[in-house]
Design a protein around this motif. Structure first.
Motif, mmCIF file in Angstrom:
data_model
loop_
_atom_site.group_PDB
_atom_site.id
_atom_site.type_symbol
_atom_site.label_atom_id
_atom_site.label_comp_id
_atom_site.label_asym_id
_atom_site.label_seq_id
_atom_site.Cartn_x
_atom_site.Cartn_y
_atom_site.Cartn_z
ATOM 1 N N SER A 154 0.852 -1.183 0.000
ATOM 2 C CA SER A 154 0.000 0.000 0.000
ATOM 3 C C SER A 154 0.886 1.231 0.000
ATOM 4 O O SER A 154 1.571 1.511 0.963
ATOM 5 N N SER A 155 0.921 1.970 -1.080
ATOM 6 C CA SER A 155 1.857 3.081 -1.234
ATOM 7 C C SER A 155 1.160 4.258 -1.904
ATOM 8 O O SER A 155 0.030 4.157 -2.367
ATOM 9 N N PRO A 156 1.861 5.426 -1.971
ATOM 10 C CA PRO A 156 1.263 6.581 -2.647
ATOM 11 C C PRO A 156 0.966 6.336 -4.123
ATOM 12 O O PRO A 156 0.157 7.035 -4.707
ATOM 13 N N VAL A 157 1.627 5.347 -4.744
ATOM 14 C CA VAL A 157 1.361 5.103 -6.160
ATOM 15 C C VAL A 157 -0.014 4.498 -6.340
ATOM 16 O O VAL A 157 -0.755 4.833 -7.246
ATOM 17 N N HIS A 158 -0.366 3.561 -5.469
ATOM 18 C CA HIS A 158 -1.718 3.009 -5.495
ATOM 19 C C HIS A 158 -2.160 2.768 -4.074
ATOM 20 O O HIS A 158 -1.386 2.317 -3.248
ATOM 21 N N GLY A 159 -3.366 3.087 -3.777
ATOM 22 C CA GLY A 159 -3.857 3.062 -2.414
ATOM 23 C C GLY A 159 -4.530 1.784 -2.019
ATOM 24 O O GLY A 159 -4.976 1.640 -0.904
ATOM 25 N N THR A 160 -4.671 0.856 -2.905
ATOM 26 C CA THR A 160 -5.299 -0.422 -2.578
ATOM 27 C C THR A 160 -4.320 -1.540 -2.848
ATOM 28 O O THR A 160 -3.420 -1.419 -3.680
ATOM 29 N N THR A 161 -4.515 -2.638 -2.129
ATOM 30 C CA THR A 161 -3.643 -3.788 -2.322
ATOM 31 C C THR A 161 -4.066 -4.529 -3.577
ATOM 32 O O THR A 161 -5.224 -4.881 -3.758
ATOM 33 N N LEU A 162 -3.115 -4.763 -4.457
ATOM 34 C CA LEU A 162 -3.386 -5.470 -5.703
ATOM 35 C C LEU A 162 -2.853 -6.885 -5.599
ATOM 36 O O LEU A 162 -1.820 -7.120 -4.998
ATOM 37 N N ALA A 163 -3.551 -7.791 -6.223
ATOM 38 C CA ALA A 163 -3.066 -9.161 -6.235
ATOM 39 C C ALA A 163 -1.792 -9.246 -7.058
ATOM 40 O O ALA A 163 -1.523 -8.407 -7.909
ATOM 41 N N VAL A 164 -1.002 -10.276 -6.764
ATOM 42 C CA VAL A 164 0.211 -10.457 -7.554
ATOM 43 C C VAL A 164 -0.195 -10.773 -8.982
ATOM 44 O O VAL A 164 -0.900 -11.743 -9.246
ATOM 45 N N GLN A 165 0.229 -9.913 -9.908
ATOM 46 C CA GLN A 165 -0.193 -10.055 -11.289
ATOM 47 C C GLN A 165 0.996 -10.417 -12.159
ATOM 48 O O GLN A 165 2.058 -9.837 -12.043
ATOM 49 N N VAL A 166 0.797 -11.361 -12.972
ATOM 50 C CA VAL A 166 1.777 -11.678 -13.994
ATOM 51 C C VAL A 166 1.035 -11.635 -15.319
ATOM 52 O O VAL A 166 0.102 -12.403 -15.541
ATOM 53 N N ASN A 167 1.387 -10.682 -16.165
ATOM 54 C CA ASN A 167 0.677 -10.507 -17.427
ATOM 55 C C ASN A 167 1.085 -11.623 -18.362
ATOM 56 O O ASN A 167 2.216 -11.664 -18.841
ATOM 57 N N LEU A 168 0.206 -12.546 -18.558
ATOM 58 C CA LEU A 168 0.551 -13.761 -19.277
ATOM 59 C C LEU A 168 -0.254 -13.876 -20.576
ATOM 60 O O LEU A 168 -1.367 -13.357 -20.707
ATOM 61 N N ASN A 226 8.160 -20.789 -15.762
ATOM 62 C CA ASN A 226 7.232 -19.716 -15.410
ATOM 63 C C ASN A 226 6.532 -19.983 -14.078
ATOM 64 O O ASN A 226 6.266 -19.064 -13.304
ATOM 65 N N ARG A 227 6.204 -21.261 -13.805
ATOM 66 C CA ARG A 227 5.570 -21.573 -12.525
ATOM 67 C C ARG A 227 6.528 -21.290 -11.361
ATOM 68 O O ARG A 227 6.134 -20.752 -10.327
ATOM 69 N N VAL A 228 7.788 -21.648 -11.555
ATOM 70 C CA VAL A 228 8.792 -21.375 -10.519
ATOM 71 C C VAL A 228 8.943 -19.875 -10.304
ATOM 72 O O VAL A 228 9.026 -19.384 -9.174
ATOM 73 N N ALA A 229 8.964 -19.107 -11.400
ATOM 74 C CA ALA A 229 9.100 -17.652 -11.290
ATOM 75 C C ALA A 229 7.915 -17.045 -10.558
ATOM 76 O O ALA A 229 8.063 -16.106 -9.770
ATOM 77 N N LEU A 230 6.711 -17.573 -10.812
ATOM 78 C CA LEU A 230 5.520 -17.057 -10.156
ATOM 79 C C LEU A 230 5.571 -17.311 -8.654
ATOM 80 O O LEU A 230 5.268 -16.426 -7.844
ATOM 81 N N GLU A 231 5.968 -18.525 -8.247
ATOM 82 C CA GLU A 231 6.069 -18.833 -6.824
ATOM 83 C C GLU A 231 7.123 -17.964 -6.141
ATOM 84 O O GLU A 231 6.920 -17.481 -5.027
ATOM 85 N N LYS A 232 8.231 -17.734 -6.822
ATOM 86 C CA LYS A 232 9.285 -16.890 -6.255
ATOM 87 C C LYS A 232 8.795 -15.463 -6.081
ATOM 88 O O LYS A 232 9.073 -14.800 -5.078
ATOM 89 N N ALA A 233 8.040 -14.967 -7.065
ATOM 90 C CA ALA A 233 7.521 -13.604 -6.980
ATOM 91 C C ALA A 233 6.572 -13.447 -5.795
ATOM 92 O O ALA A 233 6.586 -12.430 -5.100
ATOM 93 N N LYS A 234 5.749 -14.462 -5.558
ATOM 94 C CA LYS A 234 4.828 -14.393 -4.428
ATOM 95 C C LYS A 234 5.588 -14.369 -3.097
ATOM 96 O O LYS A 234 5.239 -13.621 -2.183
ATOM 97 N N LYS A 235 6.625 -15.197 -2.982
ATOM 98 C CA LYS A 235 7.418 -15.204 -1.755
ATOM 99 C C LYS A 235 8.089 -13.868 -1.522
ATOM 100 O O LYS A 235 8.140 -13.359 -0.395
#
Length: 742
Positions: free
Chosen positions: A149-163, A193-202
């Motif tokens: 939650s930061s000044p750039v966006h005020g709401t929590t966004l889900a982890v997005q990977v544009n696929l 890609n699945r490994v990268a997604l899990e790493k990004a979430k962590k």
């Protein structure tokens, strides 16, 4: 100026993600194909494939209720929203083509340096800002931005990977370098890609909890948590202020950062001794142990699994804090362990066991900070080695240097051995006054103080001798005292103004008996504490080879006058106390260029000669004995030579450790010697004694033949701990004040 085709396309390819990744499960914005992008994006020379979706950056900006824009918009509306926005990001109207120029000079939390559109991810990635608290690569940027939650966006966004939409294999899937993709290559890319997604979430979770993870470059080694790294970068004063603010914040919230108690079920050394025999991977789930100690290091494997090195009482154990085994909920667990720092005193409840690698551990179920450390502790990398600072901050020295702790445990064992030896032989331990009306018992310059109620000057004791001999007169025939003495003399490697001695007095013993007692007591002490009569001692420092000190009895004996005659090749006059004897000694001192400031009394001159020619011979334990009477006003004359006394000094490694003699018990002669000492003091000898009438009166009641003995505890400890500086064996040695008076 617009970015080049190659740089811009490259940057947006990274933001778009791999075209072969599995489809995103949560995309909180409307997708638009590149044909729907405004014309101004087309002028950036981006050649996006028609199968890809809109870049993530607009999606992050799109739904946010933030200072950047206050309304939702589609990508087509983005220029209009940005143009009219009055936000910290930009303050002027612009088209999308002008966006780089608007973002570039911005003084906002997002970035503080100029950048092109292609450079924007790189600027955001390492920047320490409210957007993200850890450094990240461009590929990690979405994960870093998304949950925060930061000044750039005020709401929590889900982890997005544009696929892309390619989630199943087709024969016509093209490769970037030309040709078509095989099925094995497709599966390989899907797995990556699945490994990268899990790493990004962590990594996204890590930002929230304030903990960093091992980078790809160091996969096999756990890294210290982010706070530990920041400790090394922060100014110590700033670190202390931040810790105080944190603790005060806890108090305002109703918490107690300093609990009143914590029940410990066993000590850390006992824990190690009891459970060291466990097998690797074994954990005793039915055994609960409560330990307490100081955190010396902290490592994180994830936001839910941390490792601590807990040390107490000279021993250490690993603490494994896993949220799965903790009684604390995840938010509390992460907040607690995120705020715990190196140096904090903590209490831990858990199950004993060993890790898979065989390291003894306590698997934590409950964890509480008992006393926060407000200062940055020195790291193991740099250590705490500055001698001056170590002596002034002994508490930090003991925390960081475990060998220092061992020195003072050895010191305590020396005292315990002496006490046990004397107690077993019927001696009574007593305490005598520290403040004396008259300084007596030794030749030394005293410290002076003033007693207000008595309205008179008093002296700190330089020796307890006269009091202890008075007790022998009273019928306590074996008496001793272990305590502090105070002498207003110089500070060097073997002298400190206050030091500890043991003095005992034994009725019906003489100095021959005391020599035997000394050999027995000290040799047995060395054997018990070191396991041998011989020990290695670095007399010239650790850089030089050690010398061997052999305590095997019996020890060498050197008569003082006869020894000097042998070394110097001259015959001394029969009575050195006369004027002719004094002139003889002064001529020898001047001949050999031995420094001896006035007054040039026979006692001082002879002592300087002994220090120059006899003491250097005394590496192994050696008795220098039979001193002249004028050097020993409290010792009894020698039974075979009345001009000498029955006295000896024990030297080890060229330093005096013990002093003993057959006590003078003739009150008339004692008074005469005191008067001679008083005359020397009046002549300028500040170390000479005064006449003590109370002691003379006690002698008149009859002192039985008595042997008196004294040993310096500090110097004996130096030998047994291989220390060349007396400050190493004193917890709080005398130090010259610093400029600030400390």
């Amino acid at each position: 100026m617009l970015p080049s085709r190659s740089h811009t396309a490259s940057a947006f390819r990274i933001l778009l993600g791999s075209p072969w990744a599995p489809a995103a499960t949560h995309v909180p914005f409307s997708c638009h194909t590149c044909t729907e992008l405004p014309h101004s994006f087309s002028t950036c020379a981006l050649q996006l494939p028609p199968t890809c979706h809109t870049p993530q950056l607009p999606a992050v900006l799109d739904p946010s209720c933030s200072p950047v824009h206050g309304t939702s918009c589609t990508v087509a509306q983005l220029p209009a929203v940005l143009t009219s926005s009055r936000s910290p990001v930009h303050g002027t109207s612009c088209t999308v083509a002008q966006l780089p120029a608007v973002l570039t000079p911005s003084r906002s939390p997002v970035h503080g340096t100029s950048c092109t559109v292609a450079q924007l991810p790189a600027v955001l990635a390492p920047y320490s800002s409210p957007v993200h608290g850890t450094s990240c690569t461009v590929a990690q940027l979405p994960a870093a931005l998304a949950p925060y939650s930061s000044p750039v966006h005020g709401t929590t966004l889900a982890v997005q990977v544009n696929l892309a939409r390619h989630t199943t294999f087709r024969d016509d899937l093209p490769l970037e370098e030309g040709g078509f993709m095989s099925k094995s290559e497709f599966k390989k890319r899907q797995k990556a890609n699945r490994v990268a997604l899990e790493k990004a979430k962590k990594q996204a979770d890590a930002i929230v909890s304030g903990v960093s993870f091992p980078s790809a470059e160091t996969p096999a080694k756990l890294q210290d948590d982010t706070a530990a790294h920041l400790e090394q970068e922060n100014d110590p004063t700033e670190y202390r202020e931040n810790r105080i603010k944190f603790i005060e914040g806890k108090k305002r919230e109703g918490g107690n950062p300093y609990p009143h108690s914590f029940k410990v079920s066993m000590s850390v050394p006992d824990f190690v001794a009891k459970f060291q025999g466990l097998e690797a991977g074994q954990q005793l789930q039915d055994v609960s142990v409560c330990l307490a100690g100081r955190i010396h290091s902290k490592r994180a494997s994830s936001s839910k699994l941390l490792f601590y090195d807990l040390k107490a009482e000279g021993s250490g154990v690993q603490i494994m804090a896993d949220v799965r085994g903790s009684q604390q909920p995840l938010p509390t667990f992460q907040e607690l362990h995120g705020s715990c720092k190196r140096g904090d005193v903590v209490g831990v409840v858990g199950n004993p066991g060993k890790s898979k690698k065989g390291e003894l551990s306590l698997f934590s179920t409950s964890f509480v900070v008992l006393a926060p450390c407000l200062h940055m502790l020195p790291t193991e990398q740099y250590g705490f080695n500055d001698q001056e600072v170590r002596y002034r901050q002994r508490h930090v020295d003991l925390i960081c240097n475990p060998e220092v702790r061992n020195i003072f445990f050895t010191r305590a064992k020396v005292i315990q051995f002496v006490r046990r030896y004397l107690d077993a032989r019927g001696f009574l331990e007593v305490e005598t006054p520290i403040l004396n009306m008259i300084p007596g018992g030794a030749n030394a310059r005293p410290f002076m103080t003033h007693h207000n109620d008595l309205s008179r000057d008093m002296f700190m004791r330089i020796a307890p001798e006269l009091y202890l001999k008075t007790l022998v007169v009273g019928g306590i025939e074996r008496v001793y005292e272990i305590g502090r003495q105070f002498r207003n003399e110089g500070i060097d490697l073997t002298h400190n103004p206050e030091f500890t001695t043991c003095e005992f007095y034994q009725a019906y013993a003489d100095y021959y008996d005391l020599m035997t007692t000394t050999e027995t007591l000290i040799s047995q002490m060395v054997l018990e504490l070191k396991g041998s009569y011989k020990l290695q001692y670095h007399a010239q420092g650790r850089a030089a080879p050690p010398v061997e000190l052999d305590f095997t009895p019996p020890w060498r004996r050197i008569p003082l006058v006869a020894g000097l005659e042998e070394v110097l090749g001259v015959e001394f006059p029969p009575n050195l106390a006369f004027t002719s004897g004094q002139a003889f000694l002064l001529a020898l001192v001047e001949k050999h260029s031995i420094p001896c400031p006035p007054p040039h009394t026979p006692a001082r001159l002879l002592d300087k000669l002994a220090g120059a020619f006899l003491e250097p011979q005394c590496s192994n334990p050696t008795f220098i004995c039979d001193h002249p009477q004028f050097m020993s006003p409290l010792a009894k004359w020698h039974r075979h030579n009345p001009s000498l006394t029955e006295r000896f000094e024990l030297f080890i490694n060229k330093s005096e450790v013990c002093n003993a003699y057959t006590e003078l018990n003739d009150p008339v002669r004692q008074r005469k010697l005191f008067e001679e000492q008083a005359s020397a003091k009046a002549a300028g000898d500040e170390e000479a004694m005064l006449v003590d009438e109370n002691f003379c009166t006690a002698l008149e009641h009859g002192l039985p033949p008595t042997g008196g003995w004294g040993m310096g505890i500090d110097r004996m400890t130096m030998l047994l701990t291989d220390s060349t500086n007396i400050k190493e064996v004193l917890l709080f040695p005398a130090m010259k004040p610093k400029d600030d008076g400390q």
